[in-house]
Design a protein around this motif. Sequence first.
Motif, PDB file in Angstrom:
ATOM      1  N   THR A  30       0.791  -1.072   0.171  1.00  0.00           N
ATOM      2  CA  THR A  30      -0.046  -0.185   0.134  1.00  0.00           C
ATOM      3  C   THR A  30       0.944   1.224   0.160  1.00  0.00           C
ATOM      4  O   THR A  30       1.938   1.288   0.859  1.00  0.00           O
ATOM      5  CB  THR A  30      -1.111   0.074   1.208  1.00  0.00           C
ATOM      6  OG1 THR A  30      -1.667  -1.166   1.108  1.00  0.00           O
ATOM      7  CG2 THR A  30      -1.821   1.270   1.083  1.00  0.00           C
ATOM      8  N   ASP A  32       2.290   4.967   0.494  1.00  0.00           N
ATOM      9  CA  ASP A  32       2.126   5.954   1.773  1.00  0.00           C
ATOM     10  C   ASP A  32       1.570   7.290   1.123  1.00  0.00           C
ATOM     11  O   ASP A  32       2.171   8.152   0.262  1.00  0.00           O
ATOM     12  CB  ASP A  32       3.355   6.365   2.123  1.00  0.00           C
ATOM     13  CG  ASP A  32       3.279   7.518   3.338  1.00  0.00           C
ATOM     14  OD1 ASP A  32       2.432   7.800   3.738  1.00  0.00           O
ATOM     15  OD2 ASP A  32       4.603   7.948   4.014  1.00  0.00           O
ATOM     16  N   GLU A  35      -2.633  11.247   4.727  1.00  0.00           N
ATOM     17  CA  GLU A  35      -3.917  11.077   5.560  1.00  0.00           C
ATOM     18  C   GLU A  35      -4.797  10.100   4.881  1.00  0.00           C
ATOM     19  O   GLU A  35      -5.845   9.663   5.573  1.00  0.00           O
ATOM     20  CB  GLU A  35      -4.388  12.550   5.437  1.00  0.00           C
ATOM     21  CG  GLU A  35      -3.612  13.599   6.403  1.00  0.00           C
ATOM     22  CD  GLU A  35      -4.542  14.919   6.216  1.00  0.00           C
ATOM     23  OE1 GLU A  35      -5.619  14.791   5.953  1.00  0.00           O
ATOM     24  OE2 GLU A  35      -3.729  15.810   6.667  1.00  0.00           O
ATOM     25  N   VAL A  36      -4.617   9.889   3.328  1.00  0.00           N
ATOM     26  CA  VAL A  36      -5.526   8.847   3.076  1.00  0.00           C
ATOM     27  C   VAL A  36      -5.108   7.470   2.794  1.00  0.00           C
ATOM     28  O   VAL A  36      -5.807   6.871   2.119  1.00  0.00           O
ATOM     29  CB  VAL A  36      -6.041   9.345   1.335  1.00  0.00           C
ATOM     30  CG1 VAL A  36      -6.756  10.762   1.665  1.00  0.00           C
ATOM     31  CG2 VAL A  36      -4.810   9.706   0.667  1.00  0.00           C
ATOM     32  N   SER A  37      -3.969   7.209   3.524  1.00  0.00           N
ATOM     33  CA  SER A  37      -3.248   5.965   3.361  1.00  0.00           C
ATOM     34  C   SER A  37      -4.298   4.727   3.701  1.00  0.00           C
ATOM     35  O   SER A  37      -4.486   3.649   3.099  1.00  0.00           O
ATOM     36  CB  SER A  37      -1.841   5.711   4.251  1.00  0.00           C
ATOM     37  OG  SER A  37      -1.167   6.618   3.672  1.00  0.00           O
ATOM     38  N   GLN A  38      -5.065   4.996   4.799  1.00  0.00           N
ATOM     39  CA  GLN A  38      -5.900   3.950   5.083  1.00  0.00           C
ATOM     40  C   GLN A  38      -7.254   3.875   4.086  1.00  0.00           C
ATOM     41  O   GLN A  38      -7.460   2.670   3.923  1.00  0.00           O
ATOM     42  CB  GLN A  38      -6.650   4.230   6.383  1.00  0.00           C
ATOM     43  CG  GLN A  38      -7.424   3.197   6.943  1.00  0.00           C
ATOM     44  CD  GLN A  38      -6.806   1.670   7.117  1.00  0.00           C
ATOM     45  OE1 GLN A  38      -5.857   1.778   7.594  1.00  0.00           O
ATOM     46  NE2 GLN A  38      -7.630   0.878   6.628  1.00  0.00           N
ATOM     47  N   LEU A  39      -7.622   5.129   3.567  1.00  0.00           N
ATOM     48  CA  LEU A  39      -8.458   4.892   2.409  1.00  0.00           C
ATOM     49  C   LEU A  39      -7.988   4.193   1.219  1.00  0.00           C
ATOM     50  O   LEU A  39      -8.566   3.251   0.591  1.00  0.00           O
ATOM     51  CB  LEU A  39      -9.028   6.466   1.982  1.00  0.00           C
ATOM     52  CG  LEU A  39     -10.046   6.410   0.936  1.00  0.00           C
ATOM     53  CD1 LEU A  39     -11.265   5.588   1.467  1.00  0.00           C
ATOM     54  CD2 LEU A  39     -10.254   7.879   0.660  1.00  0.00           C
ATOM     55  N   ALA A  41      -5.697   1.824   1.310  1.00  0.00           N
ATOM     56  CA  ALA A  41      -5.605   0.464   1.359  1.00  0.00           C
ATOM     57  C   ALA A  41      -6.868  -0.135   1.455  1.00  0.00           C
ATOM     58  O   ALA A  41      -7.149  -1.339   0.853  1.00  0.00           O
ATOM     59  CB  ALA A  41      -5.061   0.312   3.035  1.00  0.00           C
ATOM     60  N   THR A  42      -7.969   0.449   2.125  1.00  0.00           N
ATOM     61  CA  THR A  42      -9.398  -0.150   1.711  1.00  0.00           C
ATOM     62  C   THR A  42      -9.767  -0.367   0.142  1.00  0.00           C
ATOM     63  O   THR A  42     -10.327  -1.259  -0.131  1.00  0.00           O
ATOM     64  CB  THR A  42     -10.462   0.906   2.405  1.00  0.00           C
ATOM     65  OG1 THR A  42     -10.035   0.842   3.794  1.00  0.00           O
ATOM     66  CG2 THR A  42     -11.606   0.191   2.347  1.00  0.00           C
TER      67      THR A  42
END
Length: 87
Positions: A30, A32, A35-39, A41-42
Amino acid sequence: MHLPTVASVAARLQTTGDLLDEAGAGLPPTPDAGEVSQLMATVIAHFVGGAADLVDCLHAEGAKVGQADTGYRYQDTTGAEGISGGS
């Protein structure tokens, strides 16, 4: 016009599923994205899940087409023997 045989269609489905599965094995990590890294990844997980489902479907449908081809060939041979009075 050349039409593919049912067996070749089944083989294509299986091969395409295998190729897609192999392509998925080399996914990068994923990114880097701050701020949107989690998004990100999803989203990537969603796409990978969809691709995995597609692989499963290609393999399953390839198997079904192969089974249908076997059944058709049996019926065709049996019918031809009945018409010709063969063994």
